[in-house]
Design an enzyme around this catalytic site. Structure first.
Site, PDB file in Angstrom:
ATOM      1  N   ARG A  93      79.998  -5.008 -23.961  1.00 17.97           N
ATOM      2  CA  ARG A  93      80.925  -4.054 -23.757  1.00 17.97           C
ATOM      3  C   ARG A  93      81.816  -3.666 -25.085  1.00 17.97           C
ATOM      4  O   ARG A  93      81.772  -4.673 -26.112  1.00 17.97           O
ATOM      5  CB  ARG A  93      82.337  -4.430 -22.913  1.00 17.97           C
ATOM      6  CG  ARG A  93      81.659  -5.020 -21.566  1.00 17.97           C
ATOM      7  CD  ARG A  93      82.947  -5.349 -20.619  1.00 17.97           C
ATOM      8  NE  ARG A  93      82.344  -5.704 -19.322  1.00 17.97           N
ATOM      9  CZ  ARG A  93      82.112  -6.655 -18.779  1.00 17.97           C
ATOM     10  NH1 ARG A  93      81.923  -7.798 -19.644  1.00 17.97           N
ATOM     11  NH2 ARG A  93      81.800  -6.881 -17.499  1.00 17.97           N
ATOM     12  N   LYS A  96      85.613 -10.131 -19.547  1.00 22.51           N
ATOM     13  CA  LYS A  96      86.602  -9.715 -18.742  1.00 22.51           C
ATOM     14  C   LYS A  96      87.137 -11.069 -17.990  1.00 22.51           C
ATOM     15  O   LYS A  96      86.459 -11.904 -17.873  1.00 22.51           O
ATOM     16  CB  LYS A  96      86.178  -8.768 -17.464  1.00 22.51           C
ATOM     17  CG  LYS A  96      86.024  -7.590 -18.039  1.00 22.51           C
ATOM     18  CD  LYS A  96      85.850  -6.581 -16.741  1.00 22.51           C
ATOM     19  CE  LYS A  96      85.444  -5.061 -17.293  1.00 22.51           C
ATOM     20  NZ  LYS A  96      85.464  -4.116 -16.221  1.00 22.51           N
ATOM     21  N   HIS A 142      79.350   2.726 -23.443  1.00 21.30           N
ATOM     22  CA  HIS A 142      78.971   2.289 -22.290  1.00 21.30           C
ATOM     23  C   HIS A 142      77.772   2.846 -21.998  1.00 21.30           C
ATOM     24  O   HIS A 142      77.021   2.256 -21.138  1.00 21.30           O
ATOM     25  CB  HIS A 142      80.182   2.648 -21.457  1.00 21.30           C
ATOM     26  CG  HIS A 142      79.907   2.464 -20.037  1.00 21.30           C
ATOM     27  ND1 HIS A 142      80.202   1.177 -19.719  1.00 21.30           N
ATOM     28  CD2 HIS A 142      79.760   2.912 -18.855  1.00 21.30           C
ATOM     29  CE1 HIS A 142      80.004   0.686 -18.309  1.00 21.30           C
ATOM     30  NE2 HIS A 142      79.932   1.680 -17.656  1.00 21.30           N
ATOM     31  N   ARG A 154      75.213   0.287 -23.010  1.00 17.57           N
ATOM     32  CA  ARG A 154      75.191  -0.787 -22.125  1.00 17.57           C
ATOM     33  C   ARG A 154      74.241  -0.498 -21.066  1.00 17.57           C
ATOM     34  O   ARG A 154      73.523  -1.272 -20.601  1.00 17.57           O
ATOM     35  CB  ARG A 154      76.763  -1.144 -21.878  1.00 17.57           C
ATOM     36  CG  ARG A 154      76.883  -2.437 -20.750  1.00 17.57           C
ATOM     37  CD  ARG A 154      78.454  -2.542 -20.554  1.00 17.57           C
ATOM     38  NE  ARG A 154      78.640  -3.580 -19.315  1.00 17.57           N
ATOM     39  CZ  ARG A 154      78.770  -4.744 -19.364  1.00 17.57           C
ATOM     40  NH1 ARG A 154      78.201  -5.440 -20.436  1.00 17.57           N
ATOM     41  NH2 ARG A 154      79.085  -5.431 -18.179  1.00 17.57           N
ATOM     42  N   HIS A 165      78.478  -9.738 -15.112  1.00 13.44           N
ATOM     43  CA  HIS A 165      78.965  -9.137 -14.099  1.00 13.44           C
ATOM     44  C   HIS A 165      79.425 -10.532 -13.121  1.00 13.44           C
ATOM     45  O   HIS A 165      78.502 -11.377 -13.118  1.00 13.44           O
ATOM     46  CB  HIS A 165      78.109  -8.140 -13.283  1.00 13.44           C
ATOM     47  CG  HIS A 165      77.845  -6.840 -13.983  1.00 13.44           C
ATOM     48  ND1 HIS A 165      76.881  -6.101 -13.778  1.00 13.44           N
ATOM     49  CD2 HIS A 165      78.662  -6.295 -14.754  1.00 13.44           C
ATOM     50  CE1 HIS A 165      77.231  -5.022 -14.430  1.00 13.44           C
ATOM     51  NE2 HIS A 165      78.242  -4.864 -15.007  1.00 13.44           N
ATOM     52  N   TYR A 225      72.289  -0.074 -11.754  1.00 14.17           N
ATOM     53  CA  TYR A 225      71.318   0.212 -12.696  1.00 14.17           C
ATOM     54  C   TYR A 225      69.696   0.143 -12.146  1.00 14.17           C
ATOM     55  O   TYR A 225      69.008   0.742 -12.730  1.00 14.17           O
ATOM     56  CB  TYR A 225      71.225  -0.932 -13.783  1.00 14.17           C
ATOM     57  CG  TYR A 225      72.722  -1.034 -14.665  1.00 14.17           C
ATOM     58  CD1 TYR A 225      72.954  -0.128 -15.450  1.00 14.17           C
ATOM     59  CD2 TYR A 225      73.301  -2.076 -14.435  1.00 14.17           C
ATOM     60  CE1 TYR A 225      74.292  -0.149 -16.089  1.00 14.17           C
ATOM     61  CE2 TYR A 225      74.439  -2.493 -14.906  1.00 14.17           C
ATOM     62  CZ  TYR A 225      75.088  -1.437 -15.884  1.00 14.17           C
ATOM     63  OH  TYR A 225      76.379  -1.441 -16.523  1.00 14.17           O
TER      64      TYR A 225
END
Length: 298
Positions: free
Chosen positions: A148, A172, A242, A245, A268, A277
């Site tokens: 990211r 995250k 993004h 990504r 994730h 995706y």
């Protein structure tokens, strides 16, 4: 800014590890809502809000022609704020407990093609010296790791392990993950660090990527960098970190990577986030199918 908002800002920055851009967006949304209930209901406390007041705010936003996507983002900020108040035991029940997001059209993020990546990495002219070496490395690192934007900005020199060819990324919710780094990228990093050492004034020495003034890079600078280089090779509407990504994940899936592996590389927490995706890889599979199936060739 009252004490709740100050504590919420610290929570987003320190515990959630959100980027300055995201933190500011959350706080602006909370302030906007606070202003609304003060003006419309003469109510100062955010702790005594009920859902009908929030619903009135939503209606006012829709009436102001704000898109459902933007309204949902603002409500997501508010949800996060009330979750924080619950976590810190300042409230017992969130007023957004039964809220359902507004319907939004599904938009497919279009990744860059392999040709576009090849063009931007090998067939365009980068500036001489530090800036060009840095910019090319950033693009290549995005494409070969899928990290990211905020993860890249916060990379530190000691996050790289050259002997193991890995990079440690802080994602995250402060979750760490180790990513493999291609030999070609390791060489680029060494070349970049050699040029970086010649900068006259370095104030943020721990961080890997710096401006020419020796300061840590910021969100908007990285975005402009990606947009600038890809504007020369792509006509796609969105040209951002993004999308790179998305491109990383899509190209892996198109070339046979399994979904679980891509999930781990992207950081994730669930497969549901990664499955978006598969829409792009499915398009590639359909193309191969249509070009190769015997029934379609008759």
């Amino acid at each position: 800014m009252d004490i709740n908002k100050v504590a919420f800002r610290d929570y987003l920055q320190l515990e959630k590890n959100y980027s300055p851009h995201t933190v500011n967006a959350y706080l602006n949304d909370i302030t906007s809502f606070h202003t609304f209930i003060t003006n419309e209901f003469e109510q100062e406390s955010l702790l005594e809000v009920n859902y009908s007041q929030i619903r009135s705010w939503i209606v006012s936003l829709v009436d102001a022609k704000i898109s459902n996507v933007s309204v949902n983002r603002k409500i997501a900020s508010l949800k996060s704020f009330y979750k924080f108040l619950l976590k810190t035991k300042q409230m017992e029940t969130s007023p957004l407990l039964k809220h359902k997001s507004l319907k939004t059209p599904k938009t497919l993020q279009i990744p860059f093609s392999e040709k576009e990546l090849d063009d931007v990495l090998h067939h365009i002219q980068y500036p001489d010296g530090f800036e060009g070496i840095r910019d090319k490395l950033i693009i290549d690192l995005f494409y070969t790791t899928g990290i990211r934007r905020t993860e890249l900005i916060h990379l530190k020199q000691n996050n790289f392990d050259e002997s193991k060819a890995t990079i440690k990324v802080l994602g995250k919710r402060n979750k760490e993950r180790m990513l493999p780094v291609l030999p070609a990228i390791l060489l680029q990093i060494k070349h970049y660090l050699t040029e970086r050492a010649y900068l006259e004034h370095i104030t943020d020495s721990d961080y890997l990527f710096l401006t020419e003034k020796g300061k840590k890079m910021n969100d908007s600078l990285v975005y402009r960098l990606i947009n600038k280089y890809f504007s020369g090779v792509s006509e796609k509407v969105k040209k951002s970190p993004h999308i790179l990504r998305h491109t990383f994940a899509t190209h892996l899936l198109n070339n046979g990577a399994d979904l679980n592996s891509v999930k781990e590389l992207l950081g994730h927490s669930s497969l549901a986030s990664t499955q978006i995706y598969t829409h792009n890889s499915l398009a590639e599979l359909k193309k191969v199918f249509n070009e190769a199936h015997p029934r379609n060739l008759k």
